[in-house]
Design an enzyme around this catalytic site. Structure first.
Site, PDB file in Angstrom:
ATOM      1  N   LYS A 198       0.683  -1.501   0.000  1.00 54.12           N
ATOM      2  CA  LYS A 198      -0.079   0.217  -0.015  1.00 54.12           C
ATOM      3  C   LYS A 198       0.634   1.191  -0.093  1.00 54.12           C
ATOM      4  O   LYS A 198       0.463   2.546   0.199  1.00 54.12           O
ATOM      5  CB  LYS A 198      -1.290   0.186   0.991  1.00 54.12           C
ATOM      6  CG  LYS A 198      -2.117  -1.089   1.040  1.00 54.12           C
ATOM      7  CD  LYS A 198      -2.141  -1.560  -0.203  1.00 54.12           C
ATOM      8  CE  LYS A 198      -3.358  -1.482  -1.231  1.00 54.12           C
ATOM      9  NZ  LYS A 198      -3.406  -2.203  -2.211  1.00 54.12           N
ATOM     10  N   SER A 199       2.080   1.621  -0.637  1.00 51.61           N
ATOM     11  CA  SER A 199       2.948   1.951  -0.466  1.00 51.61           C
ATOM     12  C   SER A 199       3.344   3.190  -1.962  1.00 51.61           C
ATOM     13  O   SER A 199       4.003   4.106  -2.243  1.00 51.61           O
ATOM     14  CB  SER A 199       4.159   2.012  -0.246  1.00 51.61           C
ATOM     15  OG  SER A 199       4.123   1.387   1.449  1.00 51.61           O
ATOM     16  N   GLY A 200       1.769   2.664  -2.680  1.00 54.60           N
ATOM     17  CA  GLY A 200       1.912   3.400  -3.984  1.00 54.60           C
ATOM     18  C   GLY A 200       2.364   2.167  -5.232  1.00 54.60           C
ATOM     19  O   GLY A 200       2.796   2.239  -6.438  1.00 54.60           O
ATOM     20  N   THR A 201       2.726   1.019  -5.314  1.00 60.38           N
ATOM     21  CA  THR A 201       3.270   0.147  -5.943  1.00 60.38           C
ATOM     22  C   THR A 201       2.350  -0.164  -7.112  1.00 60.38           C
ATOM     23  O   THR A 201       2.501  -0.167  -8.584  1.00 60.38           O
ATOM     24  CB  THR A 201       3.513  -1.598  -5.877  1.00 60.38           C
ATOM     25  OG1 THR A 201       2.727  -1.254  -3.985  1.00 60.38           O
ATOM     26  CG2 THR A 201       3.843  -2.274  -6.296  1.00 60.38           C
ATOM     27  N   HIS A 209       7.512  -7.358  -2.715  1.00 59.31           N
ATOM     28  CA  HIS A 209       7.093  -6.738  -0.843  1.00 59.31           C
ATOM     29  C   HIS A 209       8.800  -7.322  -0.254  1.00 59.31           C
ATOM     30  O   HIS A 209       8.152  -6.997   0.627  1.00 59.31           O
ATOM     31  CB  HIS A 209       6.222  -7.299  -0.273  1.00 59.31           C
ATOM     32  CG  HIS A 209       4.788  -6.169  -1.164  1.00 59.31           C
ATOM     33  ND1 HIS A 209       5.298  -5.680  -1.494  1.00 59.31           N
ATOM     34  CD2 HIS A 209       3.667  -6.644  -0.831  1.00 59.31           C
ATOM     35  CE1 HIS A 209       3.395  -4.406  -2.087  1.00 59.31           C
ATOM     36  NE2 HIS A 209       3.175  -5.512  -1.450  1.00 59.31           N
ATOM     37  N   ARG A 243       6.000   5.286   2.008  1.00 60.93           N
ATOM     38  CA  ARG A 243       5.268   5.904   1.765  1.00 60.93           C
ATOM     39  C   ARG A 243       5.107   6.753   3.537  1.00 60.93           C
ATOM     40  O   ARG A 243       5.609   5.492   4.366  1.00 60.93           O
ATOM     41  CB  ARG A 243       3.958   5.188   1.492  1.00 60.93           C
ATOM     42  CG  ARG A 243       2.729   6.074   1.193  1.00 60.93           C
ATOM     43  CD  ARG A 243       1.394   5.582   0.657  1.00 60.93           C
ATOM     44  NE  ARG A 243       0.526   6.167   0.467  1.00 60.93           N
ATOM     45  CZ  ARG A 243      -0.682   6.088   0.504  1.00 60.93           C
ATOM     46  NH1 ARG A 243      -0.677   4.884   0.249  1.00 60.93           N
ATOM     47  NH2 ARG A 243      -1.621   7.226   0.335  1.00 60.93           N
ATOM     48  N   SER A 301      -4.486   2.886   4.174  1.00 56.69           N
ATOM     49  CA  SER A 301      -5.051   2.235   2.711  1.00 56.69           C
ATOM     50  C   SER A 301      -4.708   1.033   3.168  1.00 56.69           C
ATOM     51  O   SER A 301      -6.025   0.331   2.397  1.00 56.69           O
ATOM     52  CB  SER A 301      -4.013   2.524   1.582  1.00 56.69           C
ATOM     53  OG  SER A 301      -4.024   2.455   0.449  1.00 56.69           O
ATOM     54  N   ARG A 346      -8.124   4.004  -4.823  1.00 60.69           N
ATOM     55  CA  ARG A 346      -8.412   4.290  -3.506  1.00 60.69           C
ATOM     56  C   ARG A 346      -9.243   5.992  -3.489  1.00 60.69           C
ATOM     57  O   ARG A 346     -10.211   6.743  -4.692  1.00 60.69           O
ATOM     58  CB  ARG A 346      -8.685   3.832  -1.868  1.00 60.69           C
ATOM     59  CG  ARG A 346      -9.941   4.232  -0.676  1.00 60.69           C
ATOM     60  CD  ARG A 346      -9.543   4.078   0.326  1.00 60.69           C
ATOM     61  NE  ARG A 346      -8.193   4.603   0.870  1.00 60.69           N
ATOM     62  CZ  ARG A 346      -8.092   5.844   1.867  1.00 60.69           C
ATOM     63  NH1 ARG A 346      -9.160   6.359   1.896  1.00 60.69           N
ATOM     64  NH2 ARG A 346      -7.622   6.092   1.384  1.00 60.69           N
ATOM     65  N   GLY A 348      -5.649   8.271  -3.638  1.00 58.12           N
ATOM     66  CA  GLY A 348      -4.002   8.059  -4.149  1.00 58.12           C
ATOM     67  C   GLY A 348      -3.570   9.243  -3.887  1.00 58.12           C
ATOM     68  O   GLY A 348      -2.946  10.568  -4.561  1.00 58.12           O
TER      69      GLY A 348
END
Ligand code: A3P
Length: 300
Positions: free
Chosen positions: A48-51, A112, A134, A142, A266, A268
């Site tokens: 959930k870090s912008g992958t 990950h 993030r 997130s 979601r 962003g």
């Protein structure tokens, strides 16, 4: 060690980090079988870090001489997670031994995996690692939303307080969250030619600057001609939250692993945690993160 997880499954601790059963099998299989090539590019993130965003950007950068017609770009019809598979979650799962030797060069994968658990060939080869970190508060919120979407409706939402306490103790998917980033942060100083350390927040603030940096790092810098045609901006536009989340392919359908394509989009944005965490929760997490990062120079 085994700990009751925060989604429906259990988490297992391996080499200091927490994984689901399925993920751990993938981690072990990657460690045993994945052979890195010097030209490989690996995107590494905490969940959930912008992958999804970086997968799209890297795919577009690497393939921009192949897909020159913007109307026929693969991102328009294929979810980014299908274009750029996770090593331990998509490729090395369920005892599969994927045939990835044929993939065009450079091969682009995502993972990950914490630094300590990377396959030996990844560490020893000249392949490039792009790490995106993030803010733990935003990534936590997130993930809470994401986990709720995956949970059967009959069970209701995950308890935020319960999983927050676990997150603060380091028990989260691929956690401790801060240790995951710290592993790559430290390595980016030791081997700057191998590890590029980026942050979601900085990418949001100065996207053009960071995408140029990224292109240079992976060995495909923008030429003067491309700059003149604003191609950096074109890549960013194609990969923006609005563009991707409004594509039909990302509104419907599921990944082979079961997640809805839609679940990866979601809001962003930066700082949405204020709408979910109390000031006390934020203070507690900030102070734990600060203690754990103390002296490293890393700040989220
Ligand atoms: P939010 O839940 O805060 O909105 P991952 O891709 O690592 O699973 O992370 C998902 C997070 O990245 C979600 O954050 C999602 O909305 C956001 N995201 C997805 N695509 C994005 C994009 N193109 N630009 C910015 N953020 C994006």
């Amino acid at each position: 060690r085994r700990e009751k997880g925060w989604v429906a499954s259990h988490l297992h601790q391996y080499q200091g980090f927490w994984h689901t059963t399925r993920q751990l099998q993938g981690v072990l299989a990657c460690q045993k079988h994945f052979q890195s090539q010097d030209t490989d590019v690996l995107l590494v993130t905490n969940p959930k870090s912008g992958t999804t965003w970086l997968k799209s950007i890297l795919f577009s950068l690497i393939n921009r001489s192949v897909f020159t017609d913007p109307k026929k770009h693969p991102l328009l019809t294929t979810n980014p997670h299908v274009l750029v598979p996770f090593l331990e979650l998509d490729l090395y799962v369920e005892n599969r031994r994927p045939n990835i030797s044929y993939s065009s060069s450079p091969r682009l994968f995502s993972t990950h995996l914490p630094y300590v658990s990377l396959p030996e060939s990844v560490k020893s080869s000249a392949c490039k690692l792009v790490y995106l970190c993030r803010s733990p508060k935003d990534a936590f919120v997130s993930h809470w939303h994401f986990a709720n979407r995956l949970r059967p409706e009959s069970l209701g939402e995950n308890s935020m307080e319960e999983i927050f306490e676990k997150f603060c103790k380091g028990v989260s998917l691929c956690g401790p969250f801060w240790d995951h980033s710290l592993g790559y942060w430290n390595e980016s100083f030791k081997r700057p030619e191998k590890v590029l350390f980026l942050s979601f927040e900085e990418m949001k603030r100065e996207p053009v600057f960071h995408v140029r940096r990224l292109a240079e790092f992976i060995g495909c810098p923008f030429s003067e001609e491309e700059e003149a045609k604003s191609e950096v901006e074109d890549v960013l536009e194609m990969c923006s939250f609005d563009s991707l989340s409004n594509l039909e392919v990302n509104k419907i359908g599921k990944l082979p692993s079961g997640e809805d394509h839609k679940a990866f989009f979601r809001r962003g944005e930066v700082g949405d945690w204020v709408n979910y965490l109390t000031p006390q929760m934020a203070e507690k997490l900030d102070s734990i993160v600060e203690q754990n990062l103390h002296g490293s120079g890393l700040k989220f």
